[in-house]
Design a protein around this motif. Structure first.
Motif, mmCIF file in Angstrom:
data_model
loop_
_atom_site.group_PDB
_atom_site.id
_atom_site.type_symbol
_atom_site.label_atom_id
_atom_site.label_comp_id
_atom_site.label_asym_id
_atom_site.label_seq_id
_atom_site.Cartn_x
_atom_site.Cartn_y
_atom_site.Cartn_z
ATOM 1 N N ILE B 68 0.844 -1.187 0.000
ATOM 2 C CA ILE B 68 0.000 0.000 0.000
ATOM 3 C C ILE B 68 0.878 1.234 0.000
ATOM 4 N N GLY B 69 0.271 2.344 -0.361
ATOM 5 C CA GLY B 69 1.012 3.598 -0.444
ATOM 6 C C GLY B 69 0.229 4.577 -1.282
ATOM 7 N N ALA B 70 0.588 5.849 -1.168
ATOM 8 C CA ALA B 70 -0.120 6.882 -1.925
ATOM 9 C C ALA B 70 0.195 6.740 -3.408
ATOM 10 N N ASN B 71 -0.511 7.483 -4.249
ATOM 11 C CA ASN B 71 -0.216 7.470 -5.683
ATOM 12 C C ASN B 71 1.221 7.898 -5.896
ATOM 13 N N GLY B 72 1.913 7.191 -6.784
ATOM 14 C CA GLY B 72 3.291 7.566 -7.088
ATOM 15 C C GLY B 72 4.296 7.081 -6.071
ATOM 16 N N ALA B 73 3.867 6.202 -5.185
ATOM 17 C CA ALA B 73 4.803 5.702 -4.176
ATOM 18 C C ALA B 73 5.710 4.619 -4.738
ATOM 19 N N GLY B 74 5.337 4.076 -5.899
ATOM 20 C CA GLY B 74 6.180 3.056 -6.523
ATOM 21 C C GLY B 74 5.613 1.656 -6.432
ATOM 22 N N LYS B 75 4.332 1.562 -6.128
ATOM 23 C CA LYS B 75 3.721 0.229 -5.963
ATOM 24 C C LYS B 75 3.717 -0.551 -7.279
ATOM 25 N N SER B 76 3.203 0.086 -8.309
ATOM 26 C CA SER B 76 3.116 -0.615 -9.598
ATOM 27 C C SER B 76 4.497 -0.883 -10.170
ATOM 28 N N THR B 77 5.426 0.052 -9.948
ATOM 29 C CA THR B 77 6.792 -0.147 -10.420
ATOM 30 C C THR B 77 7.381 -1.391 -9.763
ATOM 31 N N LEU B 78 7.101 -1.565 -8.486
ATOM 32 C CA LEU B 78 7.606 -2.747 -7.781
ATOM 33 C C LEU B 78 7.067 -4.021 -8.426
ATOM 34 N N LEU B 79 5.779 -4.030 -8.713
ATOM 35 C CA LEU B 79 5.194 -5.219 -9.337
ATOM 36 C C LEU B 79 5.797 -5.479 -10.707
ATOM 37 N N LYS B 80 5.979 -4.398 -11.479
ATOM 38 C CA LYS B 80 6.539 -4.579 -12.823
ATOM 39 C C LYS B 80 7.978 -5.065 -12.755
ATOM 40 N N THR B 81 8.697 -4.651 -11.753
ATOM 41 C CA THR B 81 10.076 -5.140 -11.608
ATOM 42 C C THR B 81 10.069 -6.618 -11.246
ATOM 43 N N LEU B 82 9.146 -6.998 -10.374
ATOM 44 C CA LEU B 82 9.048 -8.409 -10.002
ATOM 45 C C LEU B 82 8.678 -9.253 -11.218
ATOM 46 N N ALA B 83 7.866 -8.689 -12.097
ATOM 47 C CA ALA B 83 7.438 -9.434 -13.280
ATOM 48 C C ALA B 83 8.510 -9.463 -14.356
ATOM 49 N N GLY B 84 9.599 -8.700 -14.172
ATOM 50 C CA GLY B 84 10.676 -8.694 -15.155
ATOM 51 C C GLY B 84 10.421 -7.729 -16.302
ATOM 52 N N ILE B 85 9.410 -6.878 -16.176
ATOM 53 C CA ILE B 85 9.100 -5.942 -17.255
ATOM 54 C C ILE B 85 10.060 -4.755 -17.194
ATOM 55 N N ILE B 86 10.327 -4.275 -15.992
ATOM 56 C CA ILE B 86 11.242 -3.144 -15.827
ATOM 57 C C ILE B 86 12.531 -3.666 -15.207
ATOM 58 N N PRO B 87 13.677 -3.404 -15.849
ATOM 59 C CA PRO B 87 14.944 -3.861 -15.264
ATOM 60 C C PRO B 87 15.360 -2.957 -14.111
ATOM 61 N N PRO B 88 15.908 -3.539 -13.051
ATOM 62 C CA PRO B 88 16.338 -2.709 -11.927
ATOM 63 C C PRO B 88 17.603 -1.929 -12.261
ATOM 64 N N LYS B 89 17.706 -0.747 -11.683
ATOM 65 C CA LYS B 89 18.922 0.071 -11.846
ATOM 66 C C LYS B 89 20.053 -0.571 -11.042
ATOM 67 N N SER B 90 19.742 -0.964 -9.811
ATOM 68 C CA SER B 90 20.721 -1.691 -9.011
ATOM 69 C C SER B 90 19.961 -2.582 -8.040
ATOM 70 N N GLY B 91 20.675 -3.489 -7.417
ATOM 71 C CA GLY B 91 20.038 -4.413 -6.489
ATOM 72 C C GLY B 91 19.638 -5.697 -7.182
ATOM 73 N N ASN B 92 19.109 -6.627 -6.430
ATOM 74 C CA ASN B 92 18.776 -7.947 -6.964
ATOM 75 C C ASN B 92 17.322 -8.305 -6.729
ATOM 76 N N VAL B 93 16.776 -9.008 -7.684
ATOM 77 C CA VAL B 93 15.429 -9.544 -7.547
ATOM 78 C C VAL B 93 15.476 -11.020 -7.868
#
Lengths: 284, 257
Positions: B68-93
């Motif tokens: 949960i989080g306000a709009n623009g908190a990065g919730k959907s981005t997190l899901l897309k990164t988990l799905a492999g749609i958006i590559p991470p800048k750094s760190g591991n998934v």
């Protein structure tokens, strides 16, 4: 002398390792694309169906279009070169159909990522190379249909086939690899430089007249002929023309150059594509 | 060691995702040529924004994580990164298993194809063999209640029909890890209830679920643990009830964060 040699050896070893690593990455990436072959097939059949969905003649257009083009060019240029050929239409067809495949692959390839790719890239996970593979495969299917039609026409004209028809599979393989490679290059570059999509079309038209398709290579004076050797499509089309129309063995140079150039373009295209594909989702 | 590795289905370590602001499309030739002839035409300055920074969490098998989080908190981005749609800048998934994103339902649809053809396309995208898909088609059509329209191109569908079909497909292909992004917005109350029942069943069946929603009751009802995101950072990770309370108290306009 000794330290120099050892540094050479080191360089050789390092570059060999780099090359081995590149090959591994490439094989791994291509394997992933292969695992998604059902998606590719699905997109290809969609492409073929949707393109002509609303037209009365439907899929037949894939045959009618090259046939009409063949007819027009035969009418225009057949008069010019009639003396040189027994069946000008066969000579023209043997080069033109392969060229049309290449032009189709290059044109649709340059839009592969930025058009269809962009709708899927941001929504589902797919290997990005699926999209240029789809456009090339669709072009290849069209090419096969038109090739079969040409061969039927040749039988009808009582063209005598020779044993050199066995070069045809090699020619098709080279052509497909080359088209695929150019597609990968363009699909990747167009993401960074949108103008390429429109530029490709124009450049292809110029390239068409620089390749011996509507005119025979014999027309070119011997001393200028070497200029054509820099044209990859000349080598590939030579294989088609000799095996289909002339029925004689191809020049050794073309026989060697065509597979080498095709493999080179495909491998470099794939390498560049796989190198940059991570960024695509931010740029489309 | 093996046991520990196996028990975590999702492992995210110091994940950061960056987006470019401004220049979203590749450069045009015009700009490049302009630069050759005059110094005045400068490319628009590229500004980077951190959509996620230093996000770390682990999710064990059989658990459902709410985000949960306000709009623009990065919730959907997190899901897309988990799905492999958006590559991470750094760190591991690390994600173990077949991930099925229920993000933007019906987004993978091709509008020119019929509903039935889109079912097979979705199956192919998730690497379900065609034979297996054929056995699932009837159930998908039945659940989505659009029997009459299944052979009509999707471009003529209403948004409700699209969501119904999308939900039916995504939940019927036996995902290991389910990523759910605010999917109950469209669809009527009856269908929503049906979806919730099915979601509950899926949470039991899937190996893990990550769910984004603004509906606090739904989050509290379905999830075992909740992550609160604020401007791309994890500010709370814990029991659903506490997390929701923390979110409501701290993340709004009057909040402390």
């Amino acid at each position: 002398m000794a330290p120099l040699r050892s540094s050479y050896l080191k360089l050789l070893k390092n570059s060999a390792m780099l090359l081995a690593w590149l090959c591994m990455v490439m094989i791994w990436k291509l394997r992933e694309v292969y695992q998604y072959r059902e998606v590719i097939w699905n997109f290809v059949t969609q492409d073929l169906r949707v393109r002509y969905q609303r037209s009365i003649l439907g899929m037949l257009w894939t045959l009618i279009k090259p046939a009409l083009m063949l007819l027009i060019l035969t009418l225009v240029f057949g008069l010019l070169f009639r003396r040189n050929f027994q069946h000008f239409v066969v000579y023209l067809g043997s080069g033109l159909l392969a060229w049309l495949f290449f032009a189709d692959a290059a044109n649709s390839g340059s839009g592969a990522i930025i058009h269809r790719g962009s709708t899927y890239l941001t929504r589902v996970y797919l290997p990005k190379a699926v999209f240029p593979f789809v456009t090339t495969a669709a072009a290849l299917v069209n090419f096969f249909f038109s090739l079969v039609a040409l061969i039927i026409l040749m039988i009808f004209l009582r063209h005598n086939f020779t044993i050199w028809l066995i070069v045809l599979p090699l020619a098709i393989t080279c052509l497909a690899l080359f088209g695929m490679g150019v597609s990968l290059w363009l699909a990747c570059l167009t993401v960074y430089l949108r103008d390429l999509e429109h530029l490709t079309d124009v450049l292809l038209r110029a390239w068409f007249y620089l390749t011996p398709i509507i005119y025979p290579i014999d027309m070119i004076p011997e001393k200028h002929r070497y200029l054509f050797y820099f044209n990859p499509m000349f080598h590939i089309l030579h294989l088609f023309q000799t095996s289909l129309y002339y029925g004689r063995p191809p020049d050794t140079m073309c026989l060697i150059a065509a597979p080498l150039i095709s493999a080179f373009v495909f491998l470099t295209g794939a390498a560049v594509f796989f190198w940059r594909e991570r960024e695509f989702v931010f740029l489309v | 060691m093996e046991q520990r590795l196996k028990s975590h289905v999702i492992e995210v370590q110091h994940l950061a995702v960056e987006f470019q602001l401004g220049r979203r499309h590749g450069t045009l030739l015009k700009q490049k040529l302009g630069n050759l002839f005059s110094q005045k035409v400068k490319p628009p300055k590229v500004e980077h924004i951190r959509a996620l920074s230093n996000v770390s969490f682990k999710l064990s098998e059989g658990r459902a994580l709410g985000v949960i989080g306000a709009n623009g908190a990065g919730k959907s981005t997190l899901l897309k990164t988990l799905a492999g749609i958006i590559p991470p800048k750094s760190g591991n998934v690390f994600v173990r298993g077949k991930v099925v994103p229920l993000i933007n339902l019906g987004a993978g649809f091709n509008p020119e194809l019929t509903g039935r053809e889109n079912i097979f396309l979705a199956g192919a995208i998730h690497r379900i063999p065609k034979k297996v898909m054929e056995t699932k088609v009837r159930e998908i059509v039945r659940f989505s209640e659009i029997e009459r329209f299944i052979d009509t191109p999707v471009k003529y569908y209403s948004s409700g029909m699209m969501v119904r079909l999308g939900f039916a497909i995504a939940t019927d292909i036996d995902p290991d890890i389910l990523l759910v992004d605010e999917i109950f917005a469209a669809g009527d109350a009856f269908f929503r209830r049906k979806c919730e029942t099915r979601m509950r069943k899926l949470v039991g069946k899937a190996r893990a679920m990550v769910m984004v929603s603004h509906s606090m009751p739904l989050i509290q009802d379905l999830c075992h643990e909740v992550l609160v995101l604020h401007r791309g950072k994890v500010v709370y990770h814990g029991k659903p009830r506490n997390a929701v309370q923390y979110y409501l108290e701290n993340c709004g306009d009057s909040g402390k964060l």
